[in-house]
Design a protein around this motif. Structure first.
Motif, PDB file in Angstrom:
ATOM      1  N   LEU A   1       5.100   0.202 -87.963  1.00  0.00           N
ATOM      2  CA  LEU A   1       6.147  -0.812 -87.867  1.00  0.00           C
ATOM      3  C   LEU A   1       6.262  -1.516 -89.212  1.00  0.00           C
ATOM      4  O   LEU A   1       5.274  -2.071 -89.723  1.00  0.00           O
ATOM      5  N   LEU A   2       7.463  -1.481 -89.788  1.00  0.00           N
ATOM      6  CA  LEU A   2       7.729  -2.154 -91.058  1.00  0.00           C
ATOM      7  C   LEU A   2       8.335  -3.513 -90.750  1.00  0.00           C
ATOM      8  O   LEU A   2       9.538  -3.641 -90.512  1.00  0.00           O
ATOM      9  N   LEU A   3       7.483  -4.529 -90.721  1.00  0.00           N
ATOM     10  CA  LEU A   3       7.900  -5.863 -90.328  1.00  0.00           C
ATOM     11  C   LEU A   3       8.492  -6.604 -91.522  1.00  0.00           C
ATOM     12  O   LEU A   3       7.945  -6.550 -92.629  1.00  0.00           O
ATOM     13  N   VAL A   4       9.601  -7.289 -91.300  1.00  0.00           N
ATOM     14  CA  VAL A   4      10.243  -8.073 -92.343  1.00  0.00           C
ATOM     15  C   VAL A   4       9.906  -9.542 -92.145  1.00  0.00           C
ATOM     16  O   VAL A   4       9.366  -9.956 -91.106  1.00  0.00           O
ATOM     17  N   ASN A   5      10.231 -10.332 -93.163  1.00  0.00           N
ATOM     18  CA  ASN A   5       9.964 -11.774 -93.104  1.00  0.00           C
ATOM     19  C   ASN A   5      11.213 -12.483 -92.574  1.00  0.00           C
ATOM     20  O   ASN A   5      12.150 -12.762 -93.316  1.00  0.00           O
ATOM     21  N   ASN A   6      11.218 -12.713 -91.270  1.00  0.00           N
ATOM     22  CA  ASN A   6      12.348 -13.396 -90.626  1.00  0.00           C
ATOM     23  C   ASN A   6      11.781 -14.330 -89.563  1.00  0.00           C
ATOM     24  O   ASN A   6      11.650 -13.956 -88.385  1.00  0.00           O
ATOM     25  N   PRO A   7      11.430 -15.547 -89.924  1.00  0.00           N
ATOM     26  CA  PRO A   7      10.775 -16.446 -88.960  1.00  0.00           C
ATOM     27  C   PRO A   7      11.716 -17.003 -87.891  1.00  0.00           C
ATOM     28  O   PRO A   7      11.243 -17.616 -86.935  1.00  0.00           O
ATOM     29  N   ARG A   8      13.019 -16.816 -88.023  1.00  0.00           N
ATOM     30  CA  ARG A   8      13.954 -17.445 -87.082  1.00  0.00           C
ATOM     31  C   ARG A   8      14.304 -16.549 -85.906  1.00  0.00           C
ATOM     32  O   ARG A   8      14.449 -17.026 -84.781  1.00  0.00           O
ATOM     33  N   GLU A   9      14.446 -15.245 -86.151  1.00  0.00           N
ATOM     34  CA  GLU A   9      14.884 -14.345 -85.090  1.00  0.00           C
ATOM     35  C   GLU A   9      13.835 -13.263 -84.886  1.00  0.00           C
ATOM     36  O   GLU A   9      13.185 -12.822 -85.839  1.00  0.00           O
ATOM     37  N   ARG A  10      13.701 -12.821 -83.626  1.00  0.00           N
ATOM     38  CA  ARG A  10      12.773 -11.754 -83.309  1.00  0.00           C
ATOM     39  C   ARG A  10      13.330 -10.905 -82.175  1.00  0.00           C
ATOM     40  O   ARG A  10      14.204 -11.329 -81.423  1.00  0.00           O
TER      41      ARG A  10
ATOM     42  N   PRO B   1       0.893  -8.026 -76.812  1.00  0.00           N
ATOM     43  CA  PRO B   1       1.820  -9.118 -76.478  1.00  0.00           C
ATOM     44  C   PRO B   1       1.895 -10.196 -77.556  1.00  0.00           C
ATOM     45  O   PRO B   1       2.902 -10.911 -77.661  1.00  0.00           O
ATOM     46  N   GLU B   2       0.850 -10.337 -78.317  1.00  0.00           N
ATOM     47  CA  GLU B   2       0.861 -11.373 -79.347  1.00  0.00           C
ATOM     48  C   GLU B   2       1.628 -10.947 -80.607  1.00  0.00           C
ATOM     49  O   GLU B   2       1.849 -11.774 -81.503  1.00  0.00           O
ATOM     50  N   LEU B   3       2.012  -9.672 -80.682  1.00  0.00           N
ATOM     51  CA  LEU B   3       2.739  -9.197 -81.856  1.00  0.00           C
ATOM     52  C   LEU B   3       4.183  -9.667 -81.775  1.00  0.00           C
ATOM     53  O   LEU B   3       4.871  -9.461 -80.774  1.00  0.00           O
ATOM     54  N   ARG B   4       4.654 -10.237 -82.846  1.00  0.00           N
ATOM     55  CA  ARG B   4       6.037 -10.707 -82.952  1.00  0.00           C
ATOM     56  C   ARG B   4       6.767  -9.789 -83.920  1.00  0.00           C
ATOM     57  O   ARG B   4       6.370  -9.649 -85.075  1.00  0.00           O
ATOM     58  N   ILE B   5       7.839  -9.153 -83.464  1.00  0.00           N
ATOM     59  CA  ILE B   5       8.601  -8.221 -84.288  1.00  0.00           C
ATOM     60  C   ILE B   5       9.895  -8.916 -84.713  1.00  0.00           C
ATOM     61  O   ILE B   5      10.808  -9.090 -83.888  1.00  0.00           O
ATOM     62  N   PRO B   6      10.014  -9.336 -85.969  1.00  0.00           N
ATOM     63  CA  PRO B   6      11.242 -10.015 -86.412  1.00  0.00           C
ATOM     64  C   PRO B   6      12.424  -9.050 -86.421  1.00  0.00           C
ATOM     65  O   PRO B   6      12.268  -7.843 -86.568  1.00  0.00           O
ATOM     66  N   LYS B   7      13.595  -9.597 -86.258  1.00  0.00           N
ATOM     67  CA  LYS B   7      14.799  -8.786 -86.332  1.00  0.00           C
ATOM     68  C   LYS B   7      14.997  -8.313 -87.777  1.00  0.00           C
ATOM     69  O   LYS B   7      14.774  -9.064 -88.725  1.00  0.00           O
ATOM     70  N   GLY B   8      15.469  -7.075 -87.891  1.00  0.00           N
ATOM     71  CA  GLY B   8      15.571  -6.443 -89.199  1.00  0.00           C
ATOM     72  C   GLY B   8      14.417  -5.512 -89.494  1.00  0.00           C
ATOM     73  O   GLY B   8      14.448  -4.780 -90.487  1.00  0.00           O
ATOM     74  N   SER B   9      13.382  -5.515 -88.626  1.00  0.00           N
ATOM     75  CA  SER B   9      12.252  -4.612 -88.813  1.00  0.00           C
ATOM     76  C   SER B   9      12.646  -3.207 -88.399  1.00  0.00           C
ATOM     77  O   SER B   9      13.632  -2.984 -87.700  1.00  0.00           O
ATOM     78  N   SER B  10      11.841  -2.236 -88.816  1.00  0.00           N
ATOM     79  CA  SER B  10      12.083  -0.836 -88.480  1.00  0.00           C
ATOM     80  C   SER B  10      10.755  -0.137 -88.289  1.00  0.00           C
ATOM     81  O   SER B  10       9.684  -0.720 -88.527  1.00  0.00           O
TER      82      SER B  10
END
Length: 297
Positions: free
Chosen positions: A111-120, A87-96
Motif C-alpha cells: 500500500l502506497l500511502l499518501v499524506n492526506n490527514p483530512r480525507e480517508r 482496523p487501526e490502519l488509516r488509508i488516506p484518499k489518493g493512496s494506491s
C-alpha cells in the motif's frame, strides 16, 4: 445427563476438532477469524499470479492479507482483490496499491500511502492498483534501445579489430613504453629538483629579499631634503666656475679666452721644430768636442 451418550460426545469432539482445524488453517494463512478487521477492494488490470492469503504491506510492515480475488466479467481486464487490513490502519484518499515480485518469485501487495490527514477511505472502498515488474520491466524497456545500439556495436567491434590488426600497433606500444620510462626518469629528476635545488633557490631569494628590505630601510633613513640642498649648492658652484671660465677678468678665463696664449704657444712650437731640424742638419754647430783643445770656427 442421560441423553449425552457416547456417540454425542464423539460428535461434539469431532465438531470441536474440525473447528480447531479450520481456525488453525486460517491462522497459518494469516487470517484471524475472531479479530476485527477492515475490508477494502483493490482493482488491477493484471495481478501477475497474486493468490489468496498473500501478504499486504505498508512501509515495509505487514498490515493485512488478501482475502479473496474476483474477476470482473463486466469489464474485461479488471481483477479485484479483497484485502483484510488492521482496523487501526488509516488509508488516506489518493493512496494506491502496488504488486511487486520478491526474490523467490512470490507476489506481495504494498500500500502506497499518501499524506492526506483530512480525507480517508472508508471500509469497502475501492483503491486503484498497478503492477510493478521491477528490474524485468526496466530490462524490457531497454530492449528496443539495445536493438538500436547493436549495429553501432558491430561497427565499433569491426573498427577495433582493424586497429588491433594494424602492424604499427606493436611499434606504437613500444614507443609508449619508452615514453613511460622517460617520464619516470623525468619525474625522478623533478623530484630531486624539488627536494634540493628549489629549497636552495628559495633560501637565496629569501636572502635577496632581506637585503632589499635592508636597503629599503637604509634609503628610508636618508635625509633627501638635505641631500638635494647639497646637490643644488654643488650645481651653483659648477655654474659659477663655468661663468668665470667664460669671462676674461680672471687668470683661468684669460687662459681659455685670450688668443695671445695660443699664438705664443704656436710660435714656440714652430721655433722648437725649426731648431730640431737645424740640430739634425748641423749638429756640430751646437755640440763640439775635441781632445786637443778648442778650435776657432
Amino acid at each position: 445427563m442421560k441423553y449425552i451418550t457416547k456417540e454425542v460426545r464423539i460428535g461434539i469432539a469431532g465438531i470441536a476438532a474440525l473447528c480447531i482445524l479450520v481456525y488453525g488453517i486460517n491462522y497459518l494463512k494469516g487470517i484471524h477469524m475472531f479479530k476485527p478487521s477492515n475490508y477494502f477492494y483493490v482493482q488491477f488490470q493484471n495481478i501477475n499470479g497474486l493468490t489468496k492469503s498473500s501478504p499486504v504491506f505498508a512501509d515495509g510492515f505487514r498490515v493485512g492479507i488478501v482475502r479473496e480475488l474476483y474477476y470482473d466479467y463486466n469489464q474485461a481486464g479488471k481483477v479485484v482483490a479483497e484485502i483484510d487490513v488492521d482496523p487501526e490502519l488509516r488509508i488516506p484518499k489518493g493512496s494506491s496499491a502496488e504488486l511487486t515480485s520478491d526474490m523467490l518469485g512470490g507476489i506481495k501487495m504494498t500500500l502506497l500511502l499518501v499524506n492526506n490527514p483530512r480525507e480517508r477511505h472508508e471500509v469497502g472502498d475501492t483503491i486503484p492498483g498497478r503492477l510493478n515488474n521491477g528490474i524485468m520491466e526496466q530490462a524490457a524497456a531497454m530492449v528496443p534501445q539495445i536493438e538500436k545500439m547493436l549495429p553501432k556495436l558491430d561497427s565499433i567491434l569491426a573498427s577495433l579489430n582493424a586497429v588491433l590488426a594494424d602492424p604499427a600497433l606493436p611499434a606504437t606500444l613500444h614507443n609508449v613504453r619508452d615514453l613511460t620510462a622517460s617520464m619516470a626518469v623525468t619525474s625522478r629528476h623533478l623530484e630531486t629538483l624539488m627536494s634540493k635545488d628549489i629549497p636552495q633557490l628559495t633560501g637565496k631569494l629569501n636572502t635577496i629579499g632581506d637585503n632589499f628590505a635592508q636597503i629599503s630601510n637604509n634609503l628610508k633613513d636618508i635625509d633627501y631634503a638635505a641631500a638635494m640642498q647639497r646637490v643644488d649648492s654643488t650645481l651653483a658652484n659648477v655654474k659659477m666656475i663655468t661663468d668665470k671660465l667664460g669671462r676674461t677678468d680672471n687668470t683661468v678665463g684669460l687662459l681659455f679666452n685670450d688668443p695671445t696664449l695660443y699664438n705664443n704657444l704656436s710660435a714656440t712650437t714652430a721655433n722648437a721644430a725649426s731648431l730640431l731640424e737645424d740640430l739634425k742638419a748641423h749638429p756640430k754647430r751646437y755640440v763640439h768636442f775635441s781632445l786637443f783643445g778648442k778650435k776657432d770656427k
